[in-house]
Scaffold this active site. Structure first.
Site, PDB file in Angstrom:
ATOM      1  N   GLY A 124      -0.043 -16.980  15.742  1.00  0.00           N
ATOM      2  CA  GLY A 124       1.018 -17.041  14.733  1.00  0.00           C
ATOM      3  C   GLY A 124       1.515 -15.664  14.359  1.00  0.00           C
ATOM      4  O   GLY A 124       0.969 -14.644  14.788  1.00  0.00           O
ATOM      5  N   ASP A 148       1.539 -16.660  24.557  1.00  0.00           N
ATOM      6  CA  ASP A 148       2.251 -16.431  23.291  1.00  0.00           C
ATOM      7  C   ASP A 148       3.310 -15.350  23.434  1.00  0.00           C
ATOM      8  O   ASP A 148       4.105 -15.139  22.530  1.00  0.00           O
ATOM      9  CB  ASP A 148       1.264 -16.059  22.173  1.00  0.00           C
ATOM     10  CG  ASP A 148       0.346 -14.920  22.561  1.00  0.00           C
ATOM     11  OD1 ASP A 148      -0.358 -15.048  23.582  1.00  0.00           O
ATOM     12  OD2 ASP A 148       0.341 -13.889  21.871  1.00  0.00           O
ATOM     13  N   GLY A 156       1.360 -12.857  12.635  1.00  0.00           N
ATOM     14  CA  GLY A 156       0.391 -12.178  11.786  1.00  0.00           C
ATOM     15  C   GLY A 156       0.899 -10.845  11.269  1.00  0.00           C
ATOM     16  O   GLY A 156       0.339 -10.266  10.353  1.00  0.00           O
ATOM     17  N   GLY A 216      -1.308  -6.618   9.198  1.00  0.00           N
ATOM     18  CA  GLY A 216       0.085  -7.055   9.226  1.00  0.00           C
ATOM     19  C   GLY A 216       1.091  -5.931   9.393  1.00  0.00           C
ATOM     20  O   GLY A 216       2.296  -6.160   9.342  1.00  0.00           O
TER      21      GLY A 216
HETATM   22  P1  AMP Z   1       0.745  -9.175  20.035  1.00  0.00           P
HETATM   23  O1  AMP Z   1      -0.302  -8.320  20.648  1.00  0.00           O
HETATM   24  O2  AMP Z   1       1.757  -8.380  19.261  1.00  0.00           O
HETATM   25  O3  AMP Z   1       1.397 -10.099  21.004  1.00  0.00           O
HETATM   26  O4  AMP Z   1       0.004 -10.041  18.931  1.00  0.00           O
HETATM   27  C1  AMP Z   1      -0.971 -11.008  19.207  1.00  0.00           C
HETATM   28  C2  AMP Z   1      -1.404 -11.685  17.923  1.00  0.00           C
HETATM   29  O5  AMP Z   1      -2.055 -10.756  17.058  1.00  0.00           O
HETATM   30  C3  AMP Z   1      -0.242 -12.242  17.109  1.00  0.00           C
HETATM   31  O6  AMP Z   1      -0.673 -13.417  16.479  1.00  0.00           O
HETATM   32  C4  AMP Z   1       0.010 -11.156  16.097  1.00  0.00           C
HETATM   33  O7  AMP Z   1       0.636 -11.644  14.949  1.00  0.00           O
HETATM   34  C5  AMP Z   1      -1.398 -10.658  15.807  1.00  0.00           C
HETATM   35  N1  AMP Z   1      -1.394  -9.265  15.338  1.00  0.00           N
HETATM   36  C6  AMP Z   1      -1.149  -8.157  16.065  1.00  0.00           C
HETATM   37  N2  AMP Z   1      -1.230  -7.059  15.301  1.00  0.00           N
HETATM   38  C7  AMP Z   1      -1.541  -7.463  14.056  1.00  0.00           C
HETATM   39  C8  AMP Z   1      -1.772  -6.795  12.791  1.00  0.00           C
HETATM   40  N3  AMP Z   1      -1.685  -5.462  12.672  1.00  0.00           N
HETATM   41  N4  AMP Z   1      -2.066  -7.561  11.723  1.00  0.00           N
HETATM   42  C9  AMP Z   1      -2.160  -8.890  11.824  1.00  0.00           C
HETATM   43  N5  AMP Z   1      -1.956  -9.574  12.961  1.00  0.00           N
HETATM   44  C10 AMP Z   1      -1.656  -8.873  14.066  1.00  0.00           C
HETATM   45 MG    MG Z   2       2.852 -11.316  20.925  1.00  0.00          MG
END
Ligand code: AMP
Ligand code: MG
Length: 496
Positions: A94, A256, A96, A130
């Protein structure tokens, strides 16, 4: 402050995801950045979307595009999704560290998501903060806009705003928010989230919504869910071919990070090939090489198979029959991909007709390029020289040019099957083979100067080259420089 009313420097929002898909998201406000400052703004895109980018609105734009101030009509939310990451299932990911501000209808009539990435914790943040830091957000801006200019479907970058606060990673770094624009943020993982929970009602609403938004021509068909799957497979086959043709390595092809619109999304540890290497991996976390350059088309098929599994309950009551129909579509993917890729390769080589033996000709070039430390981008850019009568510049790229000779003879013979003059086709090659790509060393250099010194001039100058990647400009020669031989292999880290 969140919720504060705004003179309308932002276009009107119209939030169909919030309206139609209740239960598939959590309404959520972005955190207010203490001191937002626009450090990169995409004026051409902003104007197309109907933003007022006059000098007087800069401060308000920074407030809106960082999440500090809500534009009129926005209804921010965090989307639920799951995903297979490096092959393993994560049932709850989701948004995040992002919120969907809402949707706007651009001046061309298309509906687009405006998402703020890095705008603080949400109910999906798990242990994360976040937040996002400046380097990775500028990196996504640069990479996605470069891809767009190269003609590859992708989410776009509207702006990067620094928040005025420090975010702790391995050291404190400037916090930043990327304002991202997308056809939508619906992912394979969005379907997985509701399929895993066996929530057929939500799954069906999501599929109907996706069809209406992205493939409206299918909405009235009796077999609309199968046709929808077929359309996504087609979009991804075409997308993957485009990645491969420009030498793009995504780095984190988790489900995702795969859209159902067919746009490239989530630029983390991605990179463009320097020298041609089918096994190239740039991401520090991809130790097994799952997402290596040449593996990407296969991984896309694996991801599409996960997508197919989510659709079984929608296709019909007979699960076995549904599975069979979906598998038929999946089985058509390799050839569809190949046709897109071969078509693109013909254009890159200035070949306008389809001839027997073209696949062997193209594969022959890749065989010759293997283990030659040959620059992937420049091989094709310089190939137009061959049609203009000078193969010298392309030959000098090869460490062992002798190996190229027999392929070159074959390529020369192939020219006789084309009717259009060589010079006309050579000009066409220069319109599909870029001269400026985000070369890894340059990317790292301009990001480091921006983050360490607060100097955004090198970043902006690089963007000027990347936004017109096919038009050679003598003053931009510095952006075509190859990494020094013996330079350490480039590694990017999954910045969060
Ligand atoms: P990503 O690597 O950007 O594709 O993110 C993978 C998952 O990790 C997604 O659900 C993001 O929302 C979550 N996520 C990545 N970085 C953060 C962060 N700094 N805080 C909270 N959730 C994160
Ligand atoms: Mg992602």
């Amino acid at each position: 402050m969140p919720g504060e009313a705004t003179r309308s420097i932002a276009p009107k929002f119209d939030n169909s995801y919030a309206r139609d898909l209740e239960g598939l998201y959590v309404e959520w406000q972005p955190s207010a950045a203490p001191a937002p400052q626009l450090v990169a703004i995409n004026e051409a895109l902003g104007e197309k979307l109907g933003f007022d980018l006059g000098a007087s609105s800069t401060e308000q734009m920074a407030a809106i595009l960082s999440g500090k101030q809500l534009p009129d009509g926005a209804r921010p939310l965090a989307q639920a999704y799951a995903g297979h990451q490096f092959g393993g299932l994560s049932p709850q990911l989701g948004d995040g560290r992002a919120v969907l501000l809402g949707e706007i209808i651009g001046l061309d009539g298309g509906r687009l998501d405006i998402q703020l990435k890095g705008s603080g914790r949400t109910p999906f943040s798990r242990s994360g903060d976040g937040k996002a830091t400046l380097g990775p957000m500028l990196r996504e801006y640069l990479m996605s806009e470069a891809m767009h200019a190269l003609g590859v479907p992708t989410t776009r970058a509207l702006a990067v705003t620094t928040t005025g606060e420090q975010v702790l990673r391995d050291r404190p770094l400037p916090g930043a928010v990327l304002a991202r624009v997308a056809a939508s943020h619906i992912r394979v993982g969005t379907f997985e989230f509701f399929a895993l929970r066996r929530d057929e009602e939500k799954l069906r609403r999501l599929a109907d919504y996706s069809i209406a938004r992205h493939y409206p021509e299918l909405a009235e068909r009796d077999d609309k869910y199968l046709a929808f799957f077929d359309a996504v497979v087609e979009a991804q086959a075409s997308l993957l071919a485009k990645w491969m043709l420009v030498g793009f390595v995504h780095g984190v092809m988790n489900t995702d990070n795969m859209t159902i619109s067919g746009e490239t999304i989530d630029y983390g540890p991605c990179a463009f090939l320097d020298h041609y290497d089918p096994n190239a991996v740039f991401s520090s976390i991809d130790r097994g090489g799952r997402y290596a350059y040449a593996n990407q088309p296969v991984i896309a098929q694996w991801n599409l198979t996960r997508f197919a599994e989510t659709l079984i309950p929608l296709i019909g009551d007979d699960a076995e029959e549904a599975r069979r129909q979906l598998m038929n579509v999946i089985d058509s993917y390799p050839n569809r991909y190949l046709q897109h890729w071969l078509g693109g390769m013909r254009s890159k080589l200035g070949l306008l007709t389809d001839q027997d033996g073209d696949l062997e000709l193209v594969n022959g070039l890749y065989d010759v390029m293997t283990d030659q430390n040959v620059d992937f981008t420049l091989v094709f850019r310089r190939m137009s020289g061959v049609l203009r009568g000078d193969s010298g510049p392309v030959r000098t790229l090869f460490s062992n040019p002798e190996k190229l000779a027999s392929w070159m003879a074959r390529y020369e013979r192939r020219q006789f099957l084309e009717a259009l003059p060589r010079s006309v086709r050579a000009d066409g090659m220069d319109r599909v083979n870029p001269i400026y790509i985000p070369r890894n060393q340059k990317v790292e250099e301009v990001l480091a100067i921006a983050v360490e010194n607060g100097d955004f001039v090198p970043f902006k100058n690089f963007m000027k080259a990347l936004s017109k990647p096919f038009s050679e400009r003598p003053e931009l020669e510095v952006y075509t420089k190859l990494p020094p031989t013996g330079a350490p292999a480039h590694v990017t880290f999954c910045g969060t």
